[in-house]
Design a protein around this motif. Structure first.
Motif, PDB file in Angstrom:
ATOM      1  N   PRO A 191      31.869  13.877  -3.912  1.00 30.74           N
ATOM      2  CA  PRO A 191      30.648  13.564  -3.146  1.00 30.74           C
ATOM      3  C   PRO A 191      29.622  14.696  -3.175  1.00 30.74           C
ATOM      4  CG  PRO A 191      32.558  13.825  -1.677  1.00 30.74           C
ATOM      5  CD  PRO A 191      33.077  13.843  -3.071  1.00 30.74           C
ATOM      6  N   LEU A 192      28.348  14.304  -3.056  1.00 30.95           N
ATOM      7  CA  LEU A 192      27.252  15.273  -2.971  1.00 30.95           C
ATOM      8  C   LEU A 192      27.263  15.969  -1.629  1.00 30.95           C
ATOM      9  CD1 LEU A 192      24.205  13.146  -4.161  1.00 30.95           C
ATOM     10  CD2 LEU A 192      25.683  14.642  -5.521  1.00 30.95           C
ATOM     11  N   ASP A 193      27.585  15.187  -0.605  1.00 31.72           N
ATOM     12  CA  ASP A 193      27.458  15.698   0.756  1.00 31.72           C
ATOM     13  C   ASP A 193      28.234  14.762   1.681  1.00 31.72           C
ATOM     14  OD1 ASP A 193      26.583  17.348   2.815  1.00 31.72           O
ATOM     15  OD2 ASP A 193      24.524  17.385   2.088  1.00 31.72           O
ATOM     16  N   TRP A 194      28.407  15.148   2.946  1.00 33.91           N
ATOM     17  CA  TRP A 194      29.137  14.306   3.897  1.00 33.91           C
ATOM     18  C   TRP A 194      28.784  14.706   5.318  1.00 33.91           C
ATOM     19  CZ3 TRP A 194      31.145  17.605   0.303  1.00 33.91           C
ATOM     20  CH2 TRP A 194      31.713  18.800   0.779  1.00 33.91           C
TER      21      TRP A 194
ATOM     22  N   ARG B 222      27.918  20.410 -12.932  1.00 33.67           N
ATOM     23  CA  ARG B 222      27.220  19.383 -12.163  1.00 33.67           C
ATOM     24  C   ARG B 222      25.747  19.715 -11.975  1.00 33.67           C
ATOM     25  NH1 ARG B 222      30.262  15.817  -8.919  1.00 33.67           N
ATOM     26  NH2 ARG B 222      29.213  16.217  -6.942  1.00 33.67           N
TER      27      ARG B 222
ATOM     28  N   LEU C 154      22.120  22.112  -4.337  1.00 35.45           N
ATOM     29  CA  LEU C 154      22.906  21.769  -5.521  1.00 35.45           C
ATOM     30  C   LEU C 154      23.841  20.619  -5.172  1.00 35.45           C
ATOM     31  CD1 LEU C 154      23.939  25.378  -6.671  1.00 35.45           C
ATOM     32  CD2 LEU C 154      22.092  23.966  -7.603  1.00 35.45           C
ATOM     33  N   ASP C 155      24.231  19.824  -6.167  1.00 31.75           N
ATOM     34  CA  ASP C 155      25.286  18.837  -5.950  1.00 31.75           C
ATOM     35  C   ASP C 155      26.586  19.617  -5.721  1.00 31.75           C
ATOM     36  OD1 ASP C 155      23.392  16.893  -6.360  1.00 31.75           O
ATOM     37  OD2 ASP C 155      24.051  16.358  -8.367  1.00 31.75           O
ATOM     38  N   SER C 156      27.231  19.383  -4.589  1.00 26.43           N
ATOM     39  CA  SER C 156      28.404  20.175  -4.182  1.00 26.43           C
ATOM     40  C   SER C 156      29.540  20.105  -5.194  1.00 26.43           C
ATOM     41  CB  SER C 156      28.922  19.680  -2.833  1.00 26.43           C
ATOM     42  OG  SER C 156      27.948  19.857  -1.841  1.00 26.43           O
TER      43      SER C 156
ATOM     44  N   HIS D  32      29.363  24.302  -1.271  1.00 22.06           N
ATOM     45  CA  HIS D  32      28.768  23.217  -0.499  1.00 22.06           C
ATOM     46  C   HIS D  32      27.561  23.776   0.246  1.00 22.06           C
ATOM     47  CE1 HIS D  32      28.361  19.640   1.796  1.00 22.06           C
ATOM     48  NE2 HIS D  32      28.891  20.094   2.904  1.00 22.06           N
TER      49      HIS D  32
END
Lengths: 267, 267
Positions: free
Chosen positions: A191-194, B49, B151-153, B158
Protein backbone atom coordinates in the motif's frame (compact mmCIF):
# COMPACT_ATOMS: atom_id res chain seq x y z
CA UNK A 1 -13.64 -21.55 -18.44
CA UNK A 2 -11.25 -24.35 -17.58
CA UNK A 3 -8.19 -22.34 -18.60
CA UNK A 4 -7.22 -18.82 -19.72
CA UNK A 5 -6.97 -19.78 -23.42
CA UNK A 6 -10.56 -21.05 -23.55
CA UNK A 7 -11.78 -18.10 -21.48
CA UNK A 8 -10.19 -15.66 -23.99
CA UNK A 9 -11.99 -17.58 -26.75
CA UNK A 10 -15.32 -17.07 -24.96
CA UNK A 11 -14.58 -13.33 -24.89
CA UNK A 12 -13.52 -13.32 -28.56
CA UNK A 13 -16.83 -14.97 -29.50
CA UNK A 14 -18.64 -12.43 -27.28
CA UNK A 15 -20.13 -15.20 -25.15
CA UNK A 16 -18.50 -13.85 -21.97
CA UNK A 17 -19.04 -10.04 -21.84
CA UNK A 18 -19.18 -9.54 -18.07
CA UNK A 19 -16.71 -8.75 -15.25
CA UNK A 20 -13.80 -11.09 -14.50
CA UNK A 21 -13.72 -10.85 -10.72
CA UNK A 22 -13.35 -14.41 -9.42
CA UNK A 23 -12.57 -15.86 -12.86
CA UNK A 24 -9.70 -18.39 -12.85
CA UNK A 25 -8.06 -17.37 -9.53
CA UNK A 26 -4.26 -17.31 -9.54
CA UNK A 27 -3.92 -16.23 -13.19
CA UNK A 28 -2.81 -12.66 -13.77
CA UNK A 29 -5.48 -10.23 -14.97
CA UNK A 30 -4.50 -7.13 -16.95
CA UNK A 31 -5.85 -3.61 -17.44
CA UNK A 32 -5.78 -2.16 -20.96
CA UNK A 33 -4.87 1.11 -22.63
CA UNK A 34 -4.63 1.50 -26.42
CA UNK A 35 -3.30 4.83 -27.70
CA UNK A 36 -2.23 6.43 -31.00
CA UNK A 37 1.52 5.95 -31.59
CA UNK A 38 2.22 9.70 -31.39
CA UNK A 39 1.40 9.74 -27.64
CA UNK A 40 2.47 6.18 -26.81
CA UNK A 41 6.01 7.31 -25.92
CA UNK A 42 4.66 9.90 -23.47
CA UNK A 43 2.44 7.22 -21.94
CA UNK A 44 5.29 4.74 -21.63
CA UNK A 45 7.41 7.45 -19.97
CA UNK A 46 4.53 8.13 -17.56
CA UNK A 47 4.42 4.42 -16.66
CA UNK A 48 8.20 4.13 -16.30
CA UNK A 49 8.24 7.15 -14.00
CA UNK A 50 5.25 5.91 -11.99
CA UNK A 51 5.65 2.13 -11.87
CA UNK A 52 3.50 1.65 -8.75
CA UNK A 53 0.37 3.27 -10.19
CA UNK A 54 0.99 2.31 -13.85
CA UNK A 55 2.93 -1.00 -13.95
CA UNK A 56 3.37 -2.03 -17.59
CA UNK A 57 3.19 -5.81 -18.02
CA UNK A 58 3.67 -5.65 -21.78
CA UNK A 59 2.81 -3.76 -24.97
CA UNK A 60 1.90 -4.74 -28.52
CA UNK A 61 4.77 -5.07 -30.97
CA UNK A 62 4.07 -5.71 -34.66
CA UNK A 63 0.29 -5.86 -34.49
CA UNK A 64 -2.68 -6.53 -32.22
CA UNK A 65 -1.87 -10.24 -31.80
CA UNK A 66 1.72 -9.83 -30.63
CA UNK A 67 3.19 -8.70 -27.30
CA UNK A 68 6.67 -7.84 -26.10
CA UNK A 69 7.77 -10.92 -24.07
CA UNK A 70 4.74 -12.70 -25.46
CA UNK A 71 5.78 -16.22 -24.52
CA UNK A 72 6.08 -15.51 -20.81
CA UNK A 73 2.56 -14.05 -20.66
CA UNK A 74 0.32 -15.74 -23.23
CA UNK A 75 0.61 -18.86 -25.42
CA UNK A 76 1.45 -17.81 -29.01
CA UNK A 77 -1.50 -17.73 -31.42
CA UNK A 78 -4.15 -17.51 -28.69
CA UNK A 79 -4.37 -13.73 -28.27
CA UNK A 80 -5.89 -10.67 -29.91
CA UNK A 81 -5.93 -7.41 -27.94
CA UNK A 82 -8.94 -6.17 -29.96
CA UNK A 83 -11.28 -8.99 -28.91
CA UNK A 84 -9.99 -10.85 -25.85
CA UNK A 85 -11.17 -8.45 -23.16
CA UNK A 86 -14.86 -9.02 -22.30
CA UNK A 87 -15.73 -5.34 -22.84
CA UNK A 88 -14.05 -2.11 -24.00
CA UNK A 89 -14.39 1.63 -23.28
CA UNK A 90 -13.85 3.88 -26.32
CA UNK A 91 -12.68 7.45 -25.68
CA UNK A 92 -12.57 10.44 -27.98
CA UNK A 93 -10.80 13.64 -26.87
CA UNK A 94 -10.81 12.32 -23.30
CA UNK A 95 -14.54 11.59 -23.18
CA UNK A 96 -16.03 8.08 -22.93
CA UNK A 97 -18.14 7.79 -26.11
CA UNK A 98 -18.97 4.08 -26.36
CA UNK A 99 -18.78 0.67 -24.65
CA UNK A 100 -18.34 -2.35 -26.96
CA UNK A 101 -17.51 -6.06 -26.88
CA UNK A 102 -14.57 -5.62 -29.26
CA UNK A 103 -12.52 -2.75 -30.74
CA UNK A 104 -11.77 -4.23 -34.17
CA UNK A 105 -13.10 -1.14 -35.99
CA UNK A 106 -11.33 1.33 -33.67
CA UNK A 107 -7.88 -0.36 -33.78
CA UNK A 108 -5.56 0.81 -36.57
CA UNK A 109 -1.95 0.12 -37.50
CA UNK A 110 -1.27 3.51 -35.88
CA UNK A 111 -2.23 2.18 -32.41
CA UNK A 112 -0.14 0.69 -29.59
CA UNK A 113 -1.76 -1.33 -26.78
CA UNK A 114 -0.45 -1.55 -23.21
CA UNK A 115 -1.27 -4.23 -20.64
CA UNK A 116 -1.15 -2.81 -17.10
CA UNK A 117 -0.94 -4.82 -13.86
CA UNK A 118 -4.11 -5.30 -11.79
CA UNK A 119 -4.46 -5.80 -8.04
CA UNK A 120 -6.67 -8.87 -8.47
CA UNK A 121 -3.62 -11.08 -8.04
CA UNK A 122 -2.76 -9.90 -4.55
CA UNK A 123 -6.41 -10.25 -3.46
CA UNK A 124 -6.07 -13.97 -4.15
CA UNK A 125 -2.89 -14.10 -2.04
CA UNK A 126 -4.62 -12.23 0.82
CA UNK A 127 -7.48 -14.74 0.69
CA UNK A 128 -5.05 -17.65 0.85
CA UNK A 129 -3.55 -16.10 4.02
CA UNK A 130 -6.99 -15.83 5.64
CA UNK A 131 -7.09 -12.04 5.16
CA UNK A 132 -10.05 -11.98 2.76
CA UNK A 133 -10.62 -8.41 1.51
CA UNK A 134 -14.09 -7.17 2.56
CA UNK A 135 -15.07 -6.42 -1.04
CA UNK A 136 -14.44 -10.09 -1.88
CA UNK A 137 -16.19 -11.29 1.30
CA UNK A 138 -19.34 -9.29 0.53
CA UNK A 139 -19.10 -9.77 -3.25
CA UNK A 140 -18.84 -6.03 -3.92
CA UNK A 141 -16.58 -4.00 -6.20
CA UNK A 142 -13.59 -2.53 -4.36
CA UNK A 143 -13.87 1.16 -3.28
CA UNK A 144 -11.72 3.44 -5.44
CA UNK A 145 -10.88 7.09 -4.80
CA UNK A 146 -9.41 9.89 -6.87
CA UNK A 147 -6.66 11.50 -4.75
CA UNK A 148 -4.84 14.83 -4.58
CA UNK A 149 -1.49 13.04 -5.14
CA UNK A 150 -0.22 13.61 -8.69
CA UNK A 151 1.81 11.24 -10.84
CA UNK A 152 5.29 12.49 -11.74
CA UNK A 153 4.59 14.31 -15.04
CA UNK A 154 5.76 12.90 -18.40
CA UNK A 155 5.29 14.45 -21.84
CA UNK A 156 1.64 15.39 -22.41
CA UNK A 157 0.67 13.78 -19.08
CA UNK A 158 0.65 16.58 -16.50
CA UNK A 159 -1.45 17.03 -13.34
CA UNK A 160 -2.76 13.47 -13.50
CA UNK A 161 -3.98 12.23 -10.08
CA UNK A 162 -3.40 8.80 -8.52
CA UNK A 163 -6.48 6.63 -8.12
CA UNK A 164 -6.30 4.30 -5.09
CA UNK A 165 -8.26 1.23 -4.06
CA UNK A 166 -9.21 0.87 -0.39
CA UNK A 167 -9.46 -2.27 1.74
CA UNK A 168 -10.09 -2.09 5.51
CA UNK A 169 -7.99 -4.16 7.92
CA UNK A 170 -7.37 -4.30 11.66
CA UNK A 171 -4.37 -2.34 12.93
CA UNK A 172 -2.79 -5.63 14.04
CA UNK A 173 -3.06 -6.94 10.45
CA UNK A 174 -1.42 -3.95 8.72
CA UNK A 175 2.16 -5.28 8.71
CA UNK A 176 1.25 -8.77 7.44
CA UNK A 177 -1.03 -7.28 4.73
CA UNK A 178 1.85 -4.98 3.68
CA UNK A 179 4.24 -7.94 3.62
CA UNK A 180 1.95 -10.16 1.51
CA UNK A 181 1.18 -7.48 -1.09
CA UNK A 182 4.79 -6.19 -1.20
CA UNK A 183 5.78 -9.23 -3.27
CA UNK A 184 3.45 -8.27 -6.13
CA UNK A 185 5.89 -5.78 -7.55
CA UNK A 186 4.27 -5.73 -11.02
CA UNK A 187 0.73 -5.37 -9.75
CA UNK A 188 0.91 -2.28 -7.49
CA UNK A 189 2.77 -3.98 -4.61
CA UNK A 190 2.42 -2.80 -1.03
CA UNK A 191 0.00 0.00 0.00
CA UNK A 192 0.91 3.65 -0.58
CA UNK A 193 -0.51 4.72 2.73
CA UNK A 194 -3.01 3.71 5.45
CA UNK A 195 -5.05 4.95 8.38
CA UNK A 196 -7.36 7.96 8.67
CA UNK A 197 -4.26 10.20 8.58
CA UNK A 198 -3.27 8.47 5.34
CA UNK A 199 -6.71 9.29 3.88
CA UNK A 200 -6.08 12.95 4.75
CA UNK A 201 -2.61 12.86 3.15
CA UNK A 202 -4.21 11.50 -0.04
CA UNK A 203 -6.93 14.18 0.04
CA UNK A 204 -9.79 11.68 0.47
CA UNK A 205 -12.68 13.47 2.19
CA UNK A 206 -15.42 10.88 2.59
CA UNK A 207 -14.48 7.20 2.77
CA UNK A 208 -18.12 6.19 2.27
CA UNK A 209 -18.33 8.03 -1.07
CA UNK A 210 -15.91 6.30 -3.46
CA UNK A 211 -15.36 7.85 -6.91
CA UNK A 212 -15.50 4.37 -8.49
CA UNK A 213 -16.77 1.00 -7.21
CA UNK A 214 -18.90 0.33 -4.13
CA UNK A 215 -18.79 1.82 -0.62
CA UNK A 216 -17.27 -0.62 1.89
CA UNK A 217 -17.93 -0.38 5.65
CA UNK A 218 -14.90 0.21 7.85
CA UNK A 219 -15.37 -1.43 11.26
CA UNK A 220 -14.50 0.24 14.57
CA UNK A 221 -11.45 -1.99 14.98
CA UNK A 222 -10.35 -1.36 11.39
CA UNK A 223 -8.46 1.29 9.44
CA UNK A 224 -8.50 1.94 5.67
CA UNK A 225 -5.47 0.80 3.63
CA UNK A 226 -4.77 2.36 0.22
CA UNK A 227 -3.14 0.77 -2.83
CA UNK A 228 -2.35 2.39 -6.18
CA UNK A 229 -5.02 1.40 -8.70
CA UNK A 230 -5.01 0.47 -12.40
CA UNK A 231 -7.79 2.98 -13.08
CA UNK A 232 -5.06 5.66 -12.82
CA UNK A 233 -3.99 5.38 -16.51
CA UNK A 234 -7.58 5.77 -17.78
CA UNK A 235 -8.04 8.83 -15.55
CA UNK A 236 -4.77 10.21 -17.01
CA UNK A 237 -6.26 9.87 -20.50
CA UNK A 238 -9.44 11.69 -19.53
CA UNK A 239 -7.35 14.38 -17.76
CA UNK A 240 -5.32 15.30 -20.86
CA UNK A 241 -7.66 13.80 -23.48
CA UNK A 242 -8.26 17.03 -25.39
CA UNK A 243 -4.58 16.85 -26.39
CA UNK A 244 -4.92 13.35 -27.93
CA UNK A 245 -6.10 13.09 -31.55
CA UNK A 246 -7.58 9.73 -32.53
CA UNK A 247 -9.30 6.97 -30.57
CA UNK A 248 -8.15 5.79 -27.16
CA UNK A 249 -9.47 2.46 -25.95
CA UNK A 250 -9.45 1.01 -22.42
CA UNK A 251 -11.08 -2.03 -20.86
CA UNK A 252 -14.41 -1.47 -19.12
CA UNK A 253 -13.40 -1.42 -15.41
CA UNK A 254 -13.65 -4.91 -13.91
CA UNK A 255 -13.64 -6.54 -17.38
CA UNK A 256 -10.03 -7.73 -17.59
CA UNK A 257 -7.83 -9.83 -19.85
CA UNK A 258 -6.85 -13.20 -18.33
CA UNK A 259 -3.22 -14.13 -19.03
CA UNK A 260 -1.66 -17.61 -19.05
CA UNK A 261 0.95 -16.42 -16.52
CA UNK A 262 0.21 -17.04 -12.85
CA UNK A 263 0.94 -14.98 -9.76
CA UNK A 264 3.67 -17.50 -8.92
CA UNK A 265 5.43 -16.79 -12.27
CA UNK A 266 5.37 -13.06 -11.66
CA UNK A 267 6.02 -12.75 -7.92
CA UNK B 1 41.85 16.63 -12.43
CA UNK B 2 42.28 15.62 -16.06
CA UNK B 3 40.03 12.55 -15.77
CA UNK B 4 37.62 10.90 -13.31
CA UNK B 5 40.17 8.26 -12.23
CA UNK B 6 42.75 10.82 -11.15
CA UNK B 7 40.05 12.97 -9.53
CA UNK B 8 38.91 9.98 -7.45
CA UNK B 9 42.54 9.47 -6.42
CA UNK B 10 42.72 13.11 -5.21
CA UNK B 11 39.62 12.42 -3.07
CA UNK B 12 41.07 9.14 -1.79
CA UNK B 13 44.23 10.98 -0.71
CA UNK B 14 42.03 13.68 0.88
CA UNK B 15 43.60 16.37 -1.31
CA UNK B 16 40.23 17.31 -2.83
CA UNK B 17 37.64 17.58 -0.02
CA UNK B 18 35.34 20.27 -1.51
CA UNK B 19 32.19 20.34 -3.68
CA UNK B 20 32.19 18.87 -7.19
CA UNK B 21 29.99 21.39 -8.97
CA UNK B 22 31.73 22.21 -12.27
CA UNK B 23 34.24 19.35 -11.93
CA UNK B 24 34.80 17.40 -15.19
CA UNK B 25 31.59 18.43 -17.03
CA UNK B 26 29.88 15.63 -18.95
CA UNK B 27 30.87 12.86 -16.54
CA UNK B 28 28.08 11.47 -14.39
CA UNK B 29 28.14 12.45 -10.73
CA UNK B 30 26.49 10.23 -8.11
CA UNK B 31 24.79 10.69 -4.74
CA UNK B 32 25.56 8.14 -2.00
CA UNK B 33 23.65 6.17 0.59
CA UNK B 34 25.26 3.38 2.64
CA UNK B 35 22.93 1.35 4.87
CA UNK B 36 23.03 -1.77 7.08
CA UNK B 37 22.03 -4.86 5.06
CA UNK B 38 18.89 -5.44 7.17
CA UNK B 39 17.26 -2.28 5.75
CA UNK B 40 18.94 -2.30 2.31
CA UNK B 41 16.08 -4.33 0.78
CA UNK B 42 13.50 -1.81 2.03
CA UNK B 43 15.62 1.00 0.60
CA UNK B 44 16.01 -0.72 -2.76
CA UNK B 45 12.22 -1.27 -2.85
CA UNK B 46 11.74 2.43 -2.08
CA UNK B 47 14.00 3.34 -5.02
CA UNK B 48 12.35 0.85 -7.40
CA UNK B 49 8.92 2.22 -6.51
CA UNK B 50 10.08 5.85 -6.79
CA UNK B 51 12.60 5.87 -9.65
CA UNK B 52 12.25 9.58 -10.43
CA UNK B 53 13.23 10.78 -6.94
CA UNK B 54 15.56 7.87 -6.08
CA UNK B 55 17.17 6.57 -9.30
CA UNK B 56 19.63 3.79 -8.42
CA UNK B 57 22.70 3.83 -10.70
CA UNK B 58 24.34 0.89 -8.96
CA UNK B 59 25.02 -0.76 -5.61
CA UNK B 60 27.99 -2.48 -4.02
CA UNK B 61 28.25 -6.23 -4.49
CA UNK B 62 30.97 -8.22 -2.72
CA UNK B 63 32.69 -5.36 -0.93
CA UNK B 64 33.29 -1.60 -0.97
CA UNK B 65 35.39 -1.70 -4.15
CA UNK B 66 32.87 -3.54 -6.33
CA UNK B 67 29.66 -2.38 -8.01
CA UNK B 68 26.86 -4.13 -9.86
CA UNK B 69 27.51 -3.36 -13.57
CA UNK B 70 30.89 -2.04 -12.51
CA UNK B 71 32.50 -1.97 -15.95
CA UNK B 72 29.89 0.34 -17.49
CA UNK B 73 30.32 2.92 -14.71
CA UNK B 74 33.90 2.88 -13.38
CA UNK B 75 37.17 1.33 -14.56
CA UNK B 76 37.93 -1.81 -12.50
CA UNK B 77 40.45 -1.32 -9.70
CA UNK B 78 40.04 2.46 -9.50
CA UNK B 79 37.19 2.71 -7.00
CA UNK B 80 36.48 2.54 -3.29
CA UNK B 81 33.09 3.73 -2.03
CA UNK B 82 34.60 4.47 1.42
CA UNK B 83 37.13 7.04 0.19
CA UNK B 84 36.30 8.32 -3.32
CA UNK B 85 33.65 10.89 -2.39
CA UNK B 86 35.25 14.18 -1.26
CA UNK B 87 33.24 14.26 1.98
CA UNK B 88 30.78 12.07 3.91
CA UNK B 89 27.84 12.61 6.28
CA UNK B 90 27.55 10.03 9.06
CA UNK B 91 24.10 9.43 10.57
CA UNK B 92 23.11 7.60 13.74
CA UNK B 93 19.40 6.90 14.41
CA UNK B 94 18.50 9.41 11.71
CA UNK B 95 20.62 12.24 13.15
CA UNK B 96 23.68 13.69 11.40
CA UNK B 97 26.50 13.06 13.89
CA UNK B 98 29.70 13.69 11.92
CA UNK B 99 31.20 14.92 8.61
CA UNK B 100 34.40 13.15 7.48
CA UNK B 101 36.69 12.79 4.45
CA UNK B 102 36.30 9.00 4.42
CA UNK B 103 34.11 6.37 6.06
CA UNK B 104 36.65 3.54 6.37
CA UNK B 105 35.94 3.11 10.10
CA UNK B 106 32.16 3.29 9.68
CA UNK B 107 31.93 0.77 6.79
CA UNK B 108 31.51 -2.88 7.78
CA UNK B 109 30.91 -6.09 5.89
CA UNK B 110 27.31 -5.66 7.03
CA UNK B 111 26.86 -2.51 4.85
CA UNK B 112 25.53 -2.02 1.32
CA UNK B 113 26.25 1.18 -0.63
CA UNK B 114 23.94 2.69 -3.25
CA UNK B 115 24.90 5.20 -5.96
CA UNK B 116 21.95 7.45 -6.83
CA UNK B 117 21.61 9.63 -9.95
CA UNK B 118 22.29 13.37 -9.66
CA UNK B 119 20.83 16.23 -11.70
CA UNK B 120 24.25 17.72 -12.43
CA UNK B 121 24.28 15.89 -15.77
CA UNK B 122 21.23 17.62 -17.19
CA UNK B 123 22.52 21.02 -16.06
CA UNK B 124 25.43 20.52 -18.45
CA UNK B 125 23.00 19.64 -21.27
CA UNK B 126 20.91 22.75 -20.53
CA UNK B 127 24.07 24.87 -20.67
CA UNK B 128 25.02 23.38 -24.04
CA UNK B 129 21.56 24.38 -25.34
CA UNK B 130 22.04 27.97 -24.16
CA UNK B 131 19.58 27.51 -21.27
CA UNK B 132 22.12 28.02 -18.47
CA UNK B 133 20.44 27.39 -15.09
CA UNK B 134 20.52 30.56 -12.96
CA UNK B 135 22.29 28.75 -10.11
CA UNK B 136 25.13 27.92 -12.52
CA UNK B 137 25.09 31.43 -14.03
CA UNK B 138 25.45 33.10 -10.60
CA UNK B 139 27.67 30.34 -9.17
CA UNK B 140 25.22 29.50 -6.41
CA UNK B 141 23.93 26.21 -5.05
CA UNK B 142 20.56 25.21 -6.53
CA UNK B 143 17.44 25.96 -4.38
CA UNK B 144 15.96 22.81 -2.86
CA UNK B 145 12.60 22.45 -1.12
CA UNK B 146 11.01 19.81 1.07
CA UNK B 147 7.51 19.18 -0.35
CA UNK B 148 4.18 17.79 0.88
CA UNK B 149 4.30 15.08 -1.80
CA UNK B 150 5.20 11.69 -0.32
CA UNK B 151 7.13 8.86 -1.90
CA UNK B 152 5.15 5.65 -2.43
CA UNK B 153 5.88 3.81 0.84
CA UNK B 154 8.16 0.74 0.96
CA UNK B 155 9.06 -1.39 3.99
CA UNK B 156 10.30 0.82 6.83
CA UNK B 157 10.15 3.91 4.59
CA UNK B 158 6.76 5.55 5.21
CA UNK B 159 5.70 9.22 5.04
CA UNK B 160 8.95 10.25 3.35
CA UNK B 161 8.59 13.55 1.43
CA UNK B 162 10.01 14.36 -2.02
CA UNK B 163 12.74 16.99 -2.09
CA UNK B 164 12.75 19.06 -5.31
CA UNK B 165 15.32 21.34 -6.91
CA UNK B 166 14.07 24.59 -8.49
CA UNK B 167 15.33 26.38 -11.59
CA UNK B 168 13.51 29.43 -13.04
CA UNK B 169 12.81 29.65 -16.79
CA UNK B 170 10.67 31.77 -19.08
CA UNK B 171 7.24 30.36 -19.95
CA UNK B 172 8.34 30.12 -23.61
CA UNK B 173 11.31 27.95 -22.56
CA UNK B 174 9.32 25.41 -20.49
CA UNK B 175 8.70 22.87 -23.26
CA UNK B 176 12.30 22.84 -24.56
CA UNK B 177 13.65 22.57 -20.98
CA UNK B 178 11.27 19.64 -20.38
CA UNK B 179 12.38 18.01 -23.62
CA UNK B 180 16.12 18.33 -22.89
CA UNK B 181 15.88 16.99 -19.33
CA UNK B 182 13.40 14.23 -20.28
CA UNK B 183 16.25 12.25 -21.85
CA UNK B 184 18.09 11.92 -18.53
CA UNK B 185 15.94 9.04 -17.37
CA UNK B 186 18.45 7.84 -14.77
CA UNK B 187 19.12 11.26 -13.30
CA UNK B 188 15.60 12.51 -12.40
CA UNK B 189 14.49 13.25 -16.00
CA UNK B 190 11.90 15.90 -16.81
CA UNK B 191 10.41 18.20 -14.14
CA UNK B 192 7.67 16.95 -11.81
CA UNK B 193 5.77 20.20 -12.00
CA UNK B 194 6.19 23.92 -12.76
CA UNK B 195 4.64 27.36 -12.30
CA UNK B 196 3.33 29.06 -9.16
CA UNK B 197 0.37 26.65 -9.21
CA UNK B 198 2.90 23.81 -9.30
CA UNK B 199 4.60 25.26 -6.19
CA UNK B 200 1.21 25.19 -4.43
CA UNK B 201 0.57 21.59 -5.52
CA UNK B 202 3.94 20.64 -4.01
CA UNK B 203 3.17 22.52 -0.78
CA UNK B 204 6.04 25.02 -1.20
CA UNK B 205 5.12 28.18 0.70
CA UNK B 206 7.98 30.60 0.13
CA UNK B 207 10.16 30.22 -2.98
CA UNK B 208 12.76 32.57 -1.51
CA UNK B 209 13.26 30.34 1.55
CA UNK B 210 14.71 27.06 0.28
CA UNK B 211 15.14 24.21 2.79
CA UNK B 212 18.57 23.41 1.28
CA UNK B 213 20.91 25.38 -1.00
CA UNK B 214 20.74 29.09 -1.91
CA UNK B 215 17.75 31.33 -2.71
CA UNK B 216 17.53 32.06 -6.45
CA UNK B 217 15.67 35.12 -7.82
CA UNK B 218 12.74 34.39 -10.13
CA UNK B 219 12.35 37.16 -12.74
CA UNK B 220 9.01 38.71 -13.69
CA UNK B 221 9.05 36.89 -17.03
CA UNK B 222 10.00 33.60 -15.38
CA UNK B 223 8.27 30.76 -13.57
CA UNK B 224 9.79 28.16 -11.21
CA UNK B 225 10.34 24.61 -12.54
CA UNK B 226 10.70 21.70 -10.12
CA UNK B 227 12.74 18.49 -10.53
CA UNK B 228 12.96 15.55 -8.15
CA UNK B 229 16.19 15.80 -6.14
CA UNK B 230 18.82 13.32 -4.92
CA UNK B 231 18.56 14.73 -1.40
CA UNK B 232 15.27 12.79 -1.13
CA UNK B 233 16.95 9.50 -0.02
CA UNK B 234 18.93 11.23 2.77
CA UNK B 235 15.72 12.92 3.99
CA UNK B 236 14.06 9.47 3.95
CA UNK B 237 16.81 8.17 6.24
CA UNK B 238 16.37 11.06 8.67
CA UNK B 239 12.55 10.60 8.55
CA UNK B 240 12.63 6.95 9.65
CA UNK B 241 16.12 6.93 11.17
CA UNK B 242 15.06 5.89 14.67
CA UNK B 243 14.08 2.53 13.11
CA UNK B 244 17.59 1.93 11.68
CA UNK B 245 20.18 0.29 13.93
CA UNK B 246 23.80 0.88 12.90
CA UNK B 247 25.54 3.63 10.93
CA UNK B 248 24.09 5.19 7.81
CA UNK B 249 26.46 7.16 5.59
CA UNK B 250 25.64 9.65 2.83
CA UNK B 251 27.75 12.05 0.81
CA UNK B 252 27.91 15.63 2.06
CA UNK B 253 25.48 17.45 -0.30
CA UNK B 254 27.33 18.85 -3.32
CA UNK B 255 30.33 16.54 -2.70
CA UNK B 256 29.70 13.83 -5.31
CA UNK B 257 31.45 10.80 -6.76
CA UNK B 258 32.66 11.31 -10.35
CA UNK B 259 32.10 8.23 -12.54
CA UNK B 260 33.95 7.26 -15.73
CA UNK B 261 30.60 7.03 -17.56
CA UNK B 262 29.45 10.13 -19.45
CA UNK B 263 25.99 11.59 -19.98
CA UNK B 264 26.18 10.31 -23.58
CA UNK B 265 26.65 6.71 -22.31
CA UNK B 266 23.64 6.97 -20.03
CA UNK B 267 21.15 9.04 -22.02
Amino acid sequence: MSNPESFRELCRKEIHTGPTSGVLPGYIQANLLILPKCVAESFEDLCTRNPVACPILSKTEGGPQFLRNHASLIKQGTFDIRTDFPRYNVYSRGKLVQQKNNCVNEWSSDHVGFLIGCSFTFEHALEKAGLVPKNVLYNKNVSMFRTTKFLDSAGIFHQCPYVVSMRPYKLTEVEIVREITRKFKKTHGEPLDWGYDGAKRLGIEDLQKPDYGDPIDIGEQEIPMFWACGVTPQLAVTTVGDRIEGSVIGHTPGHMLILDATDVDWC
